[in-house]
Motif scaffolding. Structure first.
Motif, PDB file in Angstrom:
ATOM      1  N   LYS A   1       0.803  -1.168   0.016  1.00 45.67           N
ATOM      2  CA  LYS A   1       0.055  -0.254   0.147  1.00 45.67           C
ATOM      3  C   LYS A   1       0.948   1.239  -0.083  1.00 45.67           C
ATOM      4  CE  LYS A   1       1.375   1.636   3.668  1.00 45.67           C
ATOM      5  NZ  LYS A   1       1.962   1.240   4.563  1.00 45.67           N
TER       6      LYS A   1
ATOM      7  N   HIS B   1       1.474   7.964  10.733  1.00 53.02           N
ATOM      8  CA  HIS B   1       1.842   8.505  12.101  1.00 53.02           C
ATOM      9  C   HIS B   1       0.811   9.049  13.089  1.00 53.02           C
ATOM     10  CE1 HIS B   1       6.185   7.798  12.477  1.00 53.02           C
ATOM     11  NE2 HIS B   1       6.220   8.109  10.716  1.00 53.02           N
TER      12      HIS B   1
ATOM     13  N   SER C   1      -0.886   0.336  13.936  1.00 51.46           N
ATOM     14  CA  SER C   1      -2.456   0.720  13.717  1.00 51.46           C
ATOM     15  C   SER C   1      -2.855  -0.421  12.837  1.00 51.46           C
ATOM     16  CB  SER C   1      -2.540   2.198  13.088  1.00 51.46           C
ATOM     17  OG  SER C   1      -2.213   1.920  11.766  1.00 51.46           O
TER      18      SER C   1
ATOM     19  N   ASP D   1      -2.272  -0.764   7.630  1.00 49.81           N
ATOM     20  CA  ASP D   1      -1.740  -1.496   6.740  1.00 49.81           C
ATOM     21  C   ASP D   1      -2.488  -2.807   6.465  1.00 49.81           C
ATOM     22  OD1 ASP D   1       0.191   0.437   6.960  1.00 49.81           O
ATOM     23  OD2 ASP D   1       1.594  -0.683   6.714  1.00 49.81           O
TER      24      ASP D   1
ATOM     25  N   ALA E   1       6.194   5.017   7.411  1.00 52.15           N
ATOM     26  CA  ALA E   1       6.975   5.279   8.561  1.00 52.15           C
ATOM     27  C   ALA E   1       8.032   6.576   8.235  1.00 52.15           C
ATOM     28  CB  ALA E   1       7.874   4.195   9.418  1.00 52.15           C
TER      29      ALA E   1
HETATM   30  O1  PMV Z   1       6.309   2.175   6.994  1.00 51.33           O
HETATM   31  P1  PMV Z   1       4.961   1.271   7.197  1.00 51.33           P
HETATM   32  O2  PMV Z   1       4.618   0.674   6.132  1.00 51.33           O
HETATM   33  O3  PMV Z   1       5.454   0.205   8.130  1.00 51.33           O
HETATM   34  O4  PMV Z   1       4.011   2.060   7.848  1.00 51.33           O
HETATM   35  C1  PMV Z   1       4.008   2.925   9.245  1.00 51.33           C
HETATM   36  C2  PMV Z   1       2.892   3.546   9.225  1.00 51.33           C
HETATM   37  C3  PMV Z   1       2.704   4.223  10.998  1.00 51.33           C
HETATM   38  O5  PMV Z   1       1.520   5.107  10.767  1.00 51.33           O
HETATM   39  C4  PMV Z   1       4.030   5.071  11.104  1.00 51.33           C
HETATM   40  C5  PMV Z   1       2.494   3.126  11.941  1.00 51.33           C
HETATM   41  C6  PMV Z   1       1.242   2.484  11.856  1.00 51.33           C
HETATM   42  O6  PMV Z   1       1.397   1.141  12.200  1.00 51.33           O
HETATM   43  O7  PMV Z   1       0.386   2.914  11.408  1.00 51.33           O
END
Ligand code: PMV
Length: 324
Positions: A9, A16, A158, A161, A283
């Motif tokens: 995604k 965040h 959260s 994902d 992130a």
């Molecule tokens: O980088 P990713 O795909 O792991 O996304 C992290 C998204 C955050 O909002 C920073 C953490 C979360 O679990 O939602």
């Protein structure tokens, strides 16, 4: 033997801030992780991982902790997701001692903000439960994959994902409230710097800033306001407004310290090429940016940008998890 796949995604808005109960809008894209699962006659778990943008590795689990034939921290993290997914599979199937042979292949680069861990966890739960003769509905797959991320990321995850990867399309996540959104076909272009960010570390950094500075907490709340505005633009199919809000969102993410030189370089290259807007996705710290541009200009400009290792167009994936 069962193979299931699930998409990665990009975040249109809200990473965040979603950790603090604000809404977020991730969109599934047409890069997939594929997991094959087969029941073993013994009680062991054997994991083969290929093509995780790293050299392949094999892990054998017996009693105690996994014996991994690679040192990389990202590999260890990837193993953690598979391990927790298998715990969920055994629990869902009511077969705590079941042995499984798991093979993971993924087009989604690890730790780059494209939801690699969610895609692997969702596909592993779907394939693993079916291999043990159990079928879960999508809500349960999403929920169990969320529990995997929650466990591996020390409670700092959260539902974004995992829900997005399970359901596909554009989704809205606010705390435990998760739903699909109607979305037009969005002209995503992704720029990848070849690196990765540490999600746990970056989430902790934002948490500390929020505690130290009231205006950092206000910045996170402002991201929530922006997401609500973005939902309206998405419902109206107003791609130009979506782009403007993505630019704003990137600025707010930079303000809380999760951008990087390479991410900023790619964002500015996309804007210079005439993209409607561009922002980091996930992130941060390194990894990917996402831009909106129906023309070829952004992809071309990114491919000429020194910080960009790979630029590609991505389509919205409407399907989510599927059995292959
Ligand atoms: O980088 P990713 O795909 O792991 O996304 C992290 C998204 C955050 O909002 C920073 C953490 C979360 O679990 O939602």
């Amino acid at each position: 033997m069962v193979t299931a796949s699930a998409p990665g995604k990009v975040y249109l808005f809200g990473e965040h801030a979603v950790v603090y109960g604000e809404p977020a809008v991730p969109c599934a894209i047409d890069l997939r992780a594929r997991v094959t699962a087969e029941e073993r006659s013994d009680d062991r778990l054997v994991v083969h991982a290929r093509d995780l943008k790293l050299d392949g590795f094999t892990v054998e689990y017996g009693e105690g902790s996994p014996d991994v034939d690679a040192e990389d921290a990202l590999v260890r993290a990837a193993v953690g997701y598979v391990d927790e997914s298998v715990a969920q599979v055994r629990d869902a199937a009511g077969r705590p001692g079941a042995g499984l042979e798991i093979t993971v292949e993924s087009d989604v680069p690890l730790g780059a903000g494209l939801g690699s861990s969610a895609a692997v966890s969702v596909a592993a739960i779907e394939a693993g439960t079916r291999a043990l003769g159990t079928e879960l509905d999508r809500e349960e797959v999403a929920d169990r994959a969320y529990r995997v991320e929650h466990a591996v990321q020390d409670g700092q995850a959260s539902r974004s994902d995992t829900f997005c990867s399970t359901m596909g399309g554009a989704v809205r996540v606010e705390g435990d409230d998760t739903r699909r959104l109607d979305a037009p076909d969005l002209p995503f272009v992704v720029g990848y710097d070849g690196g990765a960010g540490d999600t746990g570390e970056l989430v902790a950094k934002v948490r500390a800033l929020r505690e130290d500075y009231g205006f950092a907490a206000d910045t996170v709340a402002a991201i929530g306001d922006l997401v609500r505005e973005g939902e309206r633009a998405l419902a109206e199919g107003d791609v130009e407004e979506l782009g403007r809000l993505m630019n704003f969102n990137h600025g707010l993410l930079s303000a809380v310290g999760v951008s990087s030189r390479s991410l900023d370089g790619m964002v500015w290259a996309a804007r210079g090429a005439g993209a409607h807007g561009a922002k980091l996705t996930g992130a941060g710290g390194g990894g990917c940016i996402v831009a909106l541009d129906p023309t070829d200009a952004t992809e071309r400009a990114l491919s000429l940008t020194p910080q960009c290792e790979r630029a590609f167009r991505a389509e919205l994936d409407a399907e989510g998890v599927r059995v292959e």
